[in-house]
Write a protein that holds these residues in place. Sequence first.
Motif, short mmCIF file in Angstrom:
data_model
loop_
_atom_site.label_atom_id
_atom_site.label_comp_id
_atom_site.label_asym_id
_atom_site.label_seq_id
_atom_site.Cartn_x
_atom_site.Cartn_y
_atom_site.Cartn_z
N TRP A 167 30.77 -16.90 5.35
CA TRP A 167 30.20 -15.57 5.07
C TRP A 167 30.41 -14.56 6.19
O TRP A 167 30.90 -13.46 5.93
CB TRP A 167 28.72 -15.71 4.73
CG TRP A 167 28.45 -16.68 3.62
CD1 TRP A 167 27.71 -17.82 3.68
CD2 TRP A 167 28.97 -16.62 2.28
NE1 TRP A 167 27.71 -18.47 2.47
CE2 TRP A 167 28.47 -17.76 1.59
CE3 TRP A 167 29.78 -15.73 1.60
CZ2 TRP A 167 28.77 -18.02 0.27
CZ3 TRP A 167 30.09 -15.99 0.27
CH2 TRP A 167 29.58 -17.11 -0.38
N PRO A 168 30.09 -14.85 7.46
CA PRO A 168 30.39 -13.86 8.49
C PRO A 168 31.88 -13.62 8.69
O PRO A 168 32.33 -12.49 8.92
CB PRO A 168 29.75 -14.44 9.76
CG PRO A 168 29.60 -15.88 9.48
CD PRO A 168 29.37 -16.00 8.01
N GLY A 169 32.69 -14.70 8.57
CA GLY A 169 34.14 -14.52 8.68
C GLY A 169 34.70 -13.67 7.56
O GLY A 169 35.58 -12.82 7.78
N LEU A 170 34.16 -13.86 6.35
CA LEU A 170 34.61 -13.06 5.21
C LEU A 170 34.20 -11.61 5.37
O LEU A 170 34.96 -10.69 5.03
CB LEU A 170 34.01 -13.65 3.92
CG LEU A 170 34.66 -13.23 2.59
CD1 LEU A 170 36.11 -13.67 2.55
CD2 LEU A 170 33.89 -13.83 1.42
N ALA A 171 33.00 -11.36 5.89
CA ALA A 171 32.54 -9.98 6.11
C ALA A 171 33.44 -9.26 7.10
O ALA A 171 33.84 -8.10 6.89
CB ALA A 171 31.09 -9.99 6.60
N ILE A 172 33.80 -9.93 8.20
CA ILE A 172 34.68 -9.32 9.20
C ILE A 172 36.06 -9.06 8.60
O ILE A 172 36.63 -7.97 8.76
CB ILE A 172 34.80 -10.23 10.43
CG1 ILE A 172 33.44 -10.38 11.12
CG2 ILE A 172 35.84 -9.70 11.41
CD1 ILE A 172 33.41 -11.47 12.18
N THR A 173 36.60 -10.04 7.89
CA THR A 173 37.95 -9.92 7.34
C THR A 173 38.05 -8.78 6.32
O THR A 173 38.96 -7.96 6.38
CB THR A 173 38.37 -11.25 6.68
OG1 THR A 173 38.30 -12.30 7.64
CG2 THR A 173 39.79 -11.16 6.14
N ILE A 174 37.10 -8.73 5.39
CA ILE A 174 37.15 -7.71 4.35
C ILE A 174 36.95 -6.32 4.94
O ILE A 174 37.63 -5.36 4.54
CB ILE A 174 36.10 -8.01 3.27
CG1 ILE A 174 36.49 -9.28 2.50
CG2 ILE A 174 35.96 -6.83 2.30
CD1 ILE A 174 35.47 -9.68 1.46
N THR A 175 36.06 -6.19 5.91
CA THR A 175 35.82 -4.87 6.52
C THR A 175 37.05 -4.38 7.27
O THR A 175 37.47 -3.22 7.11
CB THR A 175 34.62 -4.94 7.48
OG1 THR A 175 33.47 -5.39 6.77
CG2 THR A 175 34.32 -3.58 8.07
N VAL A 176 37.64 -5.23 8.09
CA VAL A 176 38.84 -4.82 8.84
C VAL A 176 40.00 -4.53 7.89
O VAL A 176 40.72 -3.54 8.06
CB VAL A 176 39.22 -5.91 9.86
CG1 VAL A 176 40.55 -5.60 10.53
CG2 VAL A 176 38.13 -6.07 10.90
N LEU A 177 40.18 -5.37 6.88
CA LEU A 177 41.24 -5.15 5.90
C LEU A 177 41.02 -3.85 5.15
O LEU A 177 41.97 -3.06 4.93
CB LEU A 177 41.29 -6.33 4.92
CG LEU A 177 42.34 -6.22 3.80
CD1 LEU A 177 43.75 -6.19 4.37
CD2 LEU A 177 42.18 -7.39 2.82
N GLY A 178 39.76 -3.58 4.75
CA GLY A 178 39.48 -2.35 4.02
C GLY A 178 39.75 -1.10 4.85
O GLY A 178 40.34 -0.13 4.35
N LEU A 179 39.38 -1.10 6.12
CA LEU A 179 39.64 0.07 6.97
C LEU A 179 41.12 0.26 7.24
O LEU A 179 41.62 1.39 7.27
CB LEU A 179 38.88 -0.07 8.29
CG LEU A 179 37.35 0.05 8.20
CD1 LEU A 179 36.70 -0.26 9.53
CD2 LEU A 179 36.95 1.44 7.72
N ASN A 180 41.86 -0.84 7.40
CA ASN A 180 43.31 -0.72 7.59
C ASN A 180 43.99 -0.19 6.34
O ASN A 180 44.87 0.68 6.42
CB ASN A 180 43.90 -2.08 7.97
CG ASN A 180 43.81 -2.37 9.45
OD1 ASN A 180 44.27 -1.58 10.27
ND2 ASN A 180 43.22 -3.48 9.81
N LEU A 181 43.59 -0.69 5.17
CA LEU A 181 44.18 -0.20 3.92
C LEU A 181 43.76 1.23 3.64
O LEU A 181 44.53 2.00 3.05
CB LEU A 181 43.77 -1.12 2.76
CG LEU A 181 44.38 -2.52 2.77
CD1 LEU A 181 43.89 -3.32 1.57
CD2 LEU A 181 45.90 -2.45 2.77
N LEU A 182 42.56 1.60 4.08
CA LEU A 182 42.13 3.00 3.94
C LEU A 182 43.04 3.91 4.76
O LEU A 182 43.41 5.00 4.31
CB LEU A 182 40.68 3.15 4.38
CG LEU A 182 40.08 4.56 4.29
CD1 LEU A 182 40.11 5.06 2.86
CD2 LEU A 182 38.66 4.57 4.83
N GLY A 183 43.41 3.48 5.96
CA GLY A 183 44.34 4.25 6.77
C GLY A 183 45.69 4.40 6.09
O GLY A 183 46.29 5.49 6.08
#
Length: 301
Positions: A255-271
């Motif tokens: 769960w914490p690893g998934l939260a970090i991964t999805i957040t970082v991936l989402g911000l990179n894809l947003l860029g």
Amino acid sequence: MSTSKTRSSRNWLAHLWALSTGRFGLVVAGLVTATAIVSSFWMPFDPQNVDIAVRWSTPSWLHVFGTDGTGRDILSLIMAGSRTTVFVAVGAGVIATVLGLALAALGALTPRAIRETVAVFVDILIAFPVLLIAMMISAVWGGSLWVVIWAVGIGFGVNIARVTRPELRRVLHSDFVVAGRASGLTPAQNLVRHLLPNVAPVFIVQLSWAMAVAVLAEAGLSYLGFGAPVTEPSWGSLLSELQQYITVQPLVVIWPGLAITITVLGLNLLGDGIREATDPTLRRSARRRPAAELHEPEVVA
């Protein structure tokens, strides 16, 4: 003019939402922000509440993500950690914005001697990785969230300056900038009215990536013990606490690893989505691609 600006901003947001990368990034950023806001006044359980009777509970209706070895609710810990994530991302973004734009303006709008000095200074600073800067600052002042914020803000502020400076130099010689200078605008007025709006797409993309790096840096430094203090909920520190039990309860580490991964991936894809939504050349190529694919001749063996 305000109507045209509103219409253009709506078109830009509509195009961003039409892109799969932009839509995913907006949803992730909105979800993390909403979770941080909600967790400030409501969580299923107190994240620091210890209940040995329910230690290592599996996911259920009462504890959606289960509990850790001391009986703390994992969902509440992740919700509390989202506040730290948003705080670090926004704080690092503000520092990177101020520092990056200041260095870019000094490196583009000042006399040649100052411009070259700033360019050399930026090239020197950009050689130091963000995590290395954060660990050096932590060794002197101790680990805290502000260390992470300042380290990422300085590190990516230099990156923003390096990318934005040539764009400012390019726009500086445009006809509308020359006309503004001839009409009596001061350099500061020209910067605010003409230069910054025209380099905003490049700057916003760099800023979204800076916020993604801030989230990853905070998690990594907290995992190593250089980030958030023990009393401050953090996804990185939670991951560090739970990973030693991965052979016993492997599910809780997800769960914490998934939260970090999805957040970082989402911000990179947003860029990436912002870059495509604001770059007219990428828009035209995206519109031409389906037509070209429809008229692509078949290869007959």
